[in-house]
Write a protein that holds these residues in place. Structure first.
Motif, PDB file in Angstrom:
ATOM      1  N   MET A 354       0.830  -1.202   0.000  1.00 19.83           N
ATOM      2  CA  MET A 354       0.000   0.000   0.000  1.00 19.83           C
ATOM      3  C   MET A 354       0.869   1.258   0.000  1.00 19.83           C
ATOM      4  N   VAL A 355       1.898   1.261   0.820  1.00 18.66           N
ATOM      5  CA  VAL A 355       2.810   2.408   0.870  1.00 18.66           C
ATOM      6  C   VAL A 355       3.479   2.598  -0.481  1.00 18.66           C
ATOM      7  N   ARG A 356       3.921   1.485  -1.083  1.00 20.95           N
ATOM      8  CA  ARG A 356       4.576   1.582  -2.382  1.00 20.95           C
ATOM      9  C   ARG A 356       3.619   2.071  -3.455  1.00 20.95           C
ATOM     10  N   ARG A 357       2.380   1.596  -3.415  1.00 19.14           N
ATOM     11  CA  ARG A 357       1.390   2.023  -4.393  1.00 19.14           C
ATOM     12  C   ARG A 357       1.117   3.519  -4.284  1.00 19.14           C
ATOM     13  N   LEU A 358       0.975   4.027  -3.054  1.00 14.06           N
ATOM     14  CA  LEU A 358       0.691   5.444  -2.879  1.00 14.06           C
ATOM     15  C   LEU A 358       1.850   6.317  -3.353  1.00 14.06           C
ATOM     16  N   ARG A 359       3.055   5.768  -3.358  1.00 16.31           N
ATOM     17  CA  ARG A 359       4.226   6.525  -3.800  1.00 16.31           C
ATOM     18  C   ARG A 359       4.608   6.206  -5.244  1.00 16.31           C
ATOM     19  N   LEU A 360       3.889   5.283  -5.866  1.00 12.29           N
ATOM     20  CA  LEU A 360       4.333   4.760  -7.155  1.00 12.29           C
ATOM     21  C   LEU A 360       4.406   5.820  -8.246  1.00 12.29           C
ATOM     22  N   ALA A 361       3.411   6.696  -8.323  1.00 10.75           N
ATOM     23  CA  ALA A 361       3.432   7.732  -9.355  1.00 10.75           C
ATOM     24  C   ALA A 361       4.677   8.604  -9.232  1.00 10.75           C
ATOM     25  N   SER A 362       5.014   9.001  -7.995  1.00 11.93           N
ATOM     26  CA  SER A 362       6.225   9.807  -7.780  1.00 11.93           C
ATOM     27  C   SER A 362       7.481   9.015  -8.121  1.00 11.93           C
ATOM     28  N   ILE A 363       7.470   7.740  -7.769  1.00 14.76           N
ATOM     29  CA  ILE A 363       8.633   6.894  -8.041  1.00 14.76           C
ATOM     30  C   ILE A 363       8.873   6.767  -9.543  1.00 14.76           C
ATOM     31  N   LEU A 364       7.818   6.529 -10.296  1.00 14.31           N
ATOM     32  CA  LEU A 364       7.959   6.311 -11.735  1.00 14.31           C
ATOM     33  C   LEU A 364       8.154   7.593 -12.519  1.00 14.31           C
ATOM     34  N   LEU A 365       7.492   8.677 -12.081  1.00 20.13           N
ATOM     35  CA  LEU A 365       7.466   9.891 -12.893  1.00 20.13           C
ATOM     36  C   LEU A 365       8.446  10.955 -12.427  1.00 20.13           C
ATOM     37  N   ASN A 366       8.909  10.834 -11.190  1.00 19.34           N
ATOM     38  CA  ASN A 366       9.853  11.819 -10.659  1.00 19.34           C
ATOM     39  C   ASN A 366      11.187  11.202 -10.270  1.00 19.34           C
ATOM     40  N   ASN A 367      11.398   9.943 -10.692  1.00 18.56           N
ATOM     41  CA  ASN A 367      12.653   9.245 -10.379  1.00 18.56           C
ATOM     42  C   ASN A 367      12.964   9.265  -8.882  1.00 18.56           C
ATOM     43  N   ALA A 368      11.941   8.990  -8.081  1.00 19.66           N
ATOM     44  CA  ALA A 368      12.118   8.983  -6.630  1.00 19.66           C
ATOM     45  C   ALA A 368      12.711   7.655  -6.170  1.00 19.66           C
ATOM     46  N   ALA A 369      13.094   7.616  -4.897  1.00 23.82           N
ATOM     47  CA  ALA A 369      13.661   6.397  -4.330  1.00 23.82           C
ATOM     48  C   ALA A 369      12.551   5.475  -3.863  1.00 23.82           C
ATOM     49  N   ILE A 370      12.812   4.171  -3.923  1.00 23.33           N
ATOM     50  CA  ILE A 370      11.883   3.191  -3.374  1.00 23.33           C
ATOM     51  C   ILE A 370      12.654   2.331  -2.386  1.00 23.33           C
ATOM     52  N   THR A 371      12.059   2.068  -1.239  1.00 21.89           N
ATOM     53  CA  THR A 371      12.711   1.245  -0.226  1.00 21.89           C
ATOM     54  C   THR A 371      12.133  -0.148  -0.247  1.00 21.89           C
ATOM     55  N   GLN A 448      -0.342  13.892  -8.062  1.00 20.53           N
ATOM     56  CA  GLN A 448      -1.082  13.864  -6.797  1.00 20.53           C
ATOM     57  C   GLN A 448      -2.345  13.021  -6.927  1.00 20.53           C
ATOM     58  N   LEU A 449      -3.050  13.149  -8.034  1.00 18.66           N
ATOM     59  CA  LEU A 449      -4.265  12.362  -8.266  1.00 18.66           C
ATOM     60  C   LEU A 449      -3.967  10.862  -8.229  1.00 18.66           C
ATOM     61  N   MET A 450      -2.839  10.473  -8.810  1.00 18.44           N
ATOM     62  CA  MET A 450      -2.504   9.053  -8.877  1.00 18.44           C
ATOM     63  C   MET A 450      -1.829   8.554  -7.605  1.00 18.44           C
ATOM     64  N   SER A 451      -1.781   9.438  -6.613  1.00 16.05           N
ATOM     65  CA  SER A 451      -1.171   9.075  -5.327  1.00 16.05           C
ATOM     66  C   SER A 451      -2.199   8.990  -4.207  1.00 16.05           C
ATOM     67  N   ILE A 452      -3.474   9.161  -4.537  1.00 15.04           N
ATOM     68  CA  ILE A 452      -4.507   9.089  -3.502  1.00 15.04           C
ATOM     69  C   ILE A 452      -5.079   7.664  -3.447  1.00 15.04           C
ATOM     70  N   PRO A 453      -5.628   7.267  -2.324  1.00 14.87           N
ATOM     71  CA  PRO A 453      -6.150   5.896  -2.191  1.00 14.87           C
ATOM     72  C   PRO A 453      -7.198   5.544  -3.242  1.00 14.87           C
ATOM     73  N   GLU A 454      -8.011   6.519  -3.656  1.00 13.17           N
ATOM     74  CA  GLU A 454      -9.069   6.227  -4.620  1.00 13.17           C
ATOM     75  C   GLU A 454      -8.526   5.774  -5.984  1.00 13.17           C
ATOM     76  N   TYR A 455      -7.283   6.101  -6.270  1.00 12.73           N
ATOM     77  CA  TYR A 455      -6.697   5.672  -7.553  1.00 12.73           C
ATOM     78  C   TYR A 455      -6.385   4.177  -7.546  1.00 12.73           C
ATOM     79  N   GLN A 456      -6.430   3.555  -6.379  1.00 11.11           N
ATOM     80  CA  GLN A 456      -6.208   2.102  -6.304  1.00 11.11           C
ATOM     81  C   GLN A 456      -7.336   1.328  -6.967  1.00 11.11           C
ATOM     82  N   LEU A 457      -8.445   2.011  -7.216  1.00 13.19           N
ATOM     83  CA  LEU A 457      -9.644   1.338  -7.725  1.00 13.19           C
ATOM     84  C   LEU A 457      -9.922   1.694  -9.186  1.00 13.19           C
ATOM     85  N   CYS A 458     -10.598   0.791  -9.862  1.00 10.24           N
ATOM     86  CA  CYS A 458     -10.996   1.082 -11.243  1.00 10.24           C
ATOM     87  C   CYS A 458     -12.397   0.515 -11.486  1.00 10.24           C
TER      88      CYS A 458
END
Length: 458
Positions: A354-371, A448-458
């Motif tokens: 869940m933590v990784r998913r909420l940060r995923l957009a930043s990780i993929l699009l802003n070259n952020a770090a992932i732990t 930011q939109l792709m980092s909110i919990p509601e984006y987990q759903l489709c």
């Protein structure tokens, strides 16, 4: 057809839709749009691996331990590359619905070949080629597939010592569901599948001297049955059509079964086991577009990654990081957890993912770090990826096509993006936070939109 219904359709048969495509389709009726979905996936583009290293291999080479181990080592590396290629195909599909169906069947007819890239390639393309075909033919082909013969031990199934593994899973997981057959049915059907084998290039062979030619009694029928006969008898049971309909309903409609809807699907499917007819029936049904089915399905890791890519195309600078991303999110292509496949729905999410998913957009699009944890399976994966000392975090390097985003969302302001990217209901707190940030740059608002919990759903 309403915009939200078109979005819902494309979320389920694919991985989302761009505003330009949504606008193009908005003037068409439901039947026209669904026809286009199937037309665009009518052909099959096989996924190819580099298997040139097998060109001069002879059967006798596999009897030499050192040579066999060398070939297996090469194959394992090729399988990793094939996994990356499959993920790239999912992110950039030419036949969108066919690729979505391939994902579905990969978690139904679950199989794995860790040491043979040729078997892996053939199995994966078998799913793709038969995704909309006849379920009867599909199941018979699966029963003879080299990957499946090895995975469920049917290659070792001989008349003097029957192996019941494939026969059991054929009924429990592939056709009928638990409790709809007897132990005797398993034993008798296992006898029918004796002698199934393949040559070293994966071509099916029937080893007649290992096949049990005696009569078997299966589902109260008696005869000198072979494997195809067993599958025919299984499909005579309406429970088979119901079982497959339920799985399709959970994947494409809602995790919570509506018995009335599934009964209607079963009636359609049982007539001739035509998968395309069943899927057309589902997509054309009014209930498919009910509010209770929109924005209620938790995205699988692949759906999640592909959904982000649909909004903002990206490419991994280091392709092997695609494998790392798969593992960290809990769905490594070609590496199912077991024969039952991945547990879906809420099972996709735990504290770590869940933590990784909420940060995923930043990780993929802003070259952020992932732990990540430095123990267990992740360590194995990461050790495969690098010879450097294992670290507790890494930077995911991607090339992001913001130009495509700007082109697709040129006419859309931040407020308009909300309904285009989020299909589920947004809670009051999140809605207020988004409202407070409507003036930030469009790129930042999208992330930011792709980092909110509601984006987990489709």
């Amino acid at each position: 057809m309403k915009a939200k219904h078109i979005q819902h359709l494309y979320n389920r048969v694919g991985f989302g839709i761009t505003p330009n495509e949504l606008e193009r389709l908005s003037n068409k009726n439901k039947r026209e749009i669904i026809d286009e979905v199937f037309t665009n996936s009518s052909k099959t583009s096989p996924l190819k691996a580099d298997i040139s290293f097998l060109k001069d291999i002879k059967p006798g080479d596999l009897k030499i331990k050192e040579k066999r181990q060398e070939l297996q080592k090469i194959s394992r590396k090729k399988i990793q590359k094939f996994s990356i290629s499959w993920m790239e195909r999912i992110l950039n599909p030419s036949e969108v619905f066919r690729e979505k169906m391939t994902l579905f069947w990969a978690n139904h007819f679950v199989s794995e070949s860790r040491n043979n890239i040729l078997f892996t390639q053939n199995y994966n393309n078998l799913l793709r080629e038969n995704a909309f075909g006849n379920f009867r033919d599909f199941t018979k082909k699966i029963s003879k597939d080299a990957s499946m013969l090895g995975y469920l031990n049917n290659k070792q199934n001989r008349k003097k010592s029957p192996n019941e593994n494939f026969a059991r899973e054929l009924m429990e997981l592939f056709t009928l569901g638990q409790g709809n057959y007897t132990e005797t049915d398993i034993k008798e059907s296992a006898r029918a599948f004796t002698g199934y084998s393949h040559n070293f290039r994966g071509k099916f062979l029937m080893r007649k001297r290992h096949h049990d030619e005696n009569e078997k009694t299966f589902f109260k029928k008696t005869g000198n049955f072979n494997g195809d006969n067993i599958i025919d008898i299984i499909l005579e049971q309406q429970q088979c059509a119901r079982f497959i309909s339920e799985k399709i309903y959970r994947f494409f409609v809602n995790e919570n079964i509506n018995k009335e809807h599934v009964a209607a699907m079963t009636a359609v499917f049982y007539k001739d086991y035509d998968i395309e007819k069943l899927m057309r029936f589902v997509l054309q049904s009014n209930w498919f577009y009910d509010d209770e089915n929109i924005g209620t399905k938790i995205k699988s890791p692949m759906e999640f990654l592909a959904g982000i890519h649909q909004v903002i195309p990206y490419q991994f600078e280091r392709p092997k990081q695609a494998l790392l991303m798969q593992r960290l999110l809990g769905q490594t292509l070609l590496r199912p957890p077991n024969v039952a496949g991945w547990k879906t729905g809420r099972n996709w999410i735990d504290t770590n993912t869940m933590v990784r998913r909420l940060r995923l957009a930043s990780i993929l699009l802003n070259n952020a770090a992932i732990t990540y944890s430095d123990t267990g399976d992740e360590e194995t994966m990461l050790t495969d990826l690098t010879t450097k000392k294992l670290k507790r975090k890494t930077f995911i390097k991607t090339k992001t096509d913001w130009n495509a985003f700007e082109k697709n969302y040129k006419k859309i302001d931040n407020k308009g993006m909300i309904s285009l990217i989020i299909s589920s209901q947004i809670n009051k707190g999140t809605a207020q936070m988004l409202s407070d940030n409507l003036d930030i740059p469009k790129k930042d608002f999208c992330v930011q939109l792709m980092s909110i919990p509601e984006y987990q759903l489709c």
